[in-house]
Write a protein that holds these residues in place. Structure first.
Motif, PDB file in Angstrom:
ATOM      1  N   LEU A  65      47.791  44.034  36.431  1.00 54.37           N
ATOM      2  CA  LEU A  65      48.283  45.154  35.619  1.00 54.37           C
ATOM      3  C   LEU A  65      49.470  45.835  36.285  1.00 54.37           C
ATOM      4  O   LEU A  65      50.488  46.106  35.650  1.00 54.37           O
ATOM      5  CB  LEU A  65      47.157  46.164  35.380  1.00 54.37           C
TER       6      LEU A  65
ATOM      7  N   VAL B  97      44.863  46.701  29.032  1.00 55.46           N
ATOM      8  CA  VAL B  97      44.213  47.840  29.676  1.00 55.46           C
ATOM      9  C   VAL B  97      42.866  48.114  29.002  1.00 55.46           C
ATOM     10  O   VAL B  97      42.812  48.419  27.817  1.00 55.46           O
ATOM     11  CB  VAL B  97      45.126  49.082  29.589  1.00 55.46           C
TER      12      VAL B  97
ATOM     13  N   LEU C 164      48.616  52.229  30.807  1.00 57.03           N
ATOM     14  CA  LEU C 164      47.884  52.593  32.029  1.00 57.03           C
ATOM     15  C   LEU C 164      47.861  54.112  32.202  1.00 57.03           C
ATOM     16  O   LEU C 164      46.846  54.695  32.591  1.00 57.03           O
ATOM     17  CB  LEU C 164      48.539  51.936  33.254  1.00 57.03           C
TER      18      LEU C 164
ATOM     19  N   ASP D 171      43.465  44.244  38.945  1.00 59.40           N
ATOM     20  CA  ASP D 171      44.248  45.481  39.019  1.00 59.40           C
ATOM     21  C   ASP D 171      45.702  45.194  39.367  1.00 59.40           C
ATOM     22  O   ASP D 171      46.620  45.868  38.895  1.00 59.40           O
ATOM     23  CB  ASP D 171      43.660  46.430  40.074  1.00 59.40           C
TER      24      ASP D 171
END
Ligand SMILES: [Zn+2]
Length: 497
Positions: free
Chosen positions: A247, A155, A132, A244
């Motif tokens: 992650l 990602v 990230l 999101d």
């Protein structure tokens, strides 16, 4: 000897919590024939040890071992280089000096990995956080150990090159295609079903309201009445995590557990009251998130709330308010997100049996008062819903109908969440009067009044309405006012019962 003073630079990352700093390893031949690797630029202990590991692995892999001294400088010089990921960039830089790596192949890549003596690459901690950060820093490619490939490949917008060994790294840097990253494996813990909880209609109702509005919830009741079972079923009522959030949550769990965990559903964390402050809010070296951040976008369950040392609960206050834990580090501060829904449970008294229909409470009024006071007012004020979980009727337990399933309640919660407007709902005249009266009579804080309005909005949304009615607010306040009695000393009548 031409080109002997050529400088090669290899890009890497130094992870600190969820954030990473860009580090450039600059290598060149140094004078002398000592065959040393000289390091400058604040390398930490693990980085300094890399010297011997790399030499061993080059010998083992029949790769050229440097015949002259090498100067390896880690920039920026003022950043402490910690972690085990510097082996790969250092080894690749040394091999570049030996002419085995095209310099242009190093420009667009970030390299991270720990070497074993046989030249294979060991996984690094926090690979998803690294990926990230590589994307955030606009790097085009990340080369890292194969075992980290699955999580890093989550990602988008970053080329991930998982390699198994230093030899494979050389091939890829020379232009060969990188192996395909393995498919991410999702670790799925089957969520317990709400249908298993029999009786307890009021607590089930509160759980559904809490799920619809993300409200904090406190269960009060004797041992064995299902408080923990209820709390464990809250994540199952919440929608799956947005992309999101998958992650962010997986990156947090990767930092704590070593990696490879992909979390797609709201997590449930239940730290014991004997946990350390660092374990709860995070910290240490290497910096890892605490339980409150491992519960990010999910549920933090505090069982036996009064048994938590006050110091721990106070340490939670600001993070819960801000949704982020800030940890002071030398010269800077690190952050871990912690947007959590808190569910807590407590007994009504130290022995647990106050109000129990068959077992008598042994506690003195003073002992009960002291027990409840262990949880400070400001902490209790954080709970929007306060629910009595009584000893269920035996007949109901044995012959009563099975409760509604998680699937059915979750569907209602999803509909309510879609309907529920952002922000404070407006109130009609009757509701405004009711709220004003409650604030006066029970000395509700402005914060408590706001929370009651938000709970009323969740109740309305569950019923398919956008605006709460007088009845919705009444129900919301009834869940709120239990707190009021908790903060006061028990009445003589209550103790006698
Ligand atoms: Zn008692």
């Amino acid at each position: 000897m031409s080109g002997s003073r050529q400088v090669f630079t290899v890009n890497t990352l130094c992870l600190d919590g969820l954030r990473a700093a860009e580090v450039v390893v600059e290598l060149q031949h140094a004078g002398g024939l000592m065959q040393r690797i000289i390091m400058t630029g604040l390398p930490g202990g693990a980085v300094r040890e890399a010297r011997d590991r790399i030499r061993g692995c080059l010998e083992h892999g029949e790769l050229p071992v440097p015949k002259r001294s090498i100067l390896a400088n880690f920039a920026p010089a003022d950043l402490h280089k910690e972690g085990n990921g510097f082996d790969l960039p250092l080894a690749v830089g040394i091999l570049a000096l030996a002419g085995l790596v095209p310099a242009e192949s190093l420009a667009e890549r970030v390299l991270v990995g720990e070497l074993a003596l046989d030249g294979s690459l060991r996984p690094v901690r926090g690979a998803l956080a690294l990926a990230l950060e590589a994307r955030r820093l606009r790097k085009r490619a990340l080369m890292l150990p194969f075992a980290n490939g699955a999580e890093a490949s989550l990602v988008d917008g970053l080329r991930v090159e998982p390699v198994r060994s230093i030899q494979e790294a050389l091939l890829v840097l020379g232009g060969a295609p990188a192996p395909e990253p393995p498919t991410p494996v999702e670790r799925r813990v089957p969520a317990p079903d709400l249908a298993d909880v029999l009786a307890q209609p009021s607590a089930r109702r509160a759980l559904e309201i809490a799920a619809a509005g993300g409200h904090n919830l406190l269960f009060v009741g004797p041992p064995g009445t299902g408080k923990t079972m209820l709390a464990q079923r809250l994540p199952g009522l919440l929608p799956p995590l947005a992309d999101d959030d998958v992650l962010a949550v997986s990156a947090l769990h990767g930092l704590a557990s070593g990696g490879g965990v992909i979390v797609r559903h709201p997590p449930f964390r239940a730290p014991h009251h004997s946990i350390s402050r660092t374990g709860l809010v995070g910290g240490g070296r290497p910096l890892v998130p605490g339980e409150v951040s491992l519960a990010h976008k999910g549920v933090l369950f505090l069982d036996e709330l009064p048994e938590f040392p006050r110091m721990l609960l106070e340490a939670l206050r600001q993070p819960l308010e801000d949704g982020v834990v800030r940890i002071a580090r030398v010269g800077r501060s690190a952050e871990f997100p912690c947007r959590v829904q808190v569910v807590a449970a407590m007994n009504p008294c130290p022995c647990g049996y106050l109000g129990h229909p068959r077992r008598g409470c042994q506690c003195t009024p003073h002992a009960i008062f002291t027990y409840r006071r262990r949880v400070s007012g400001p902490i209790l004020d954080r709970f929007d819903l306060h629910v009595d979980v009584p000893v269920p009727d035996a007949e109901l337990l044995l012959r009563g109908p099975r409760g509604e399933s998680t699937r059915d309640v979750a569907a209602r919660v999803a509909t309510a969440r879609a309907l529920r407007p952002e922000g404070l709902p407006s109130l009609d005249d009757a509701s405004t009067t009711l709220l004003a009266r409650a604030m006066g009579r029970f000395a509700l804080s402005a914060r408590a009044a706001t929370r009651a309005r938000l709970v009323a909005a969740s109740i309305a949304a569950l019923d398919g309405r956008v605006s709460p009615t007088h009845d919705d607010l009444h129900e919301a306040l009834s869940f709120r006012l239990g707190l009021h009695s908790l903060l006061a000393a028990p009445s003589p009548g209550e103790v006698a019962s």
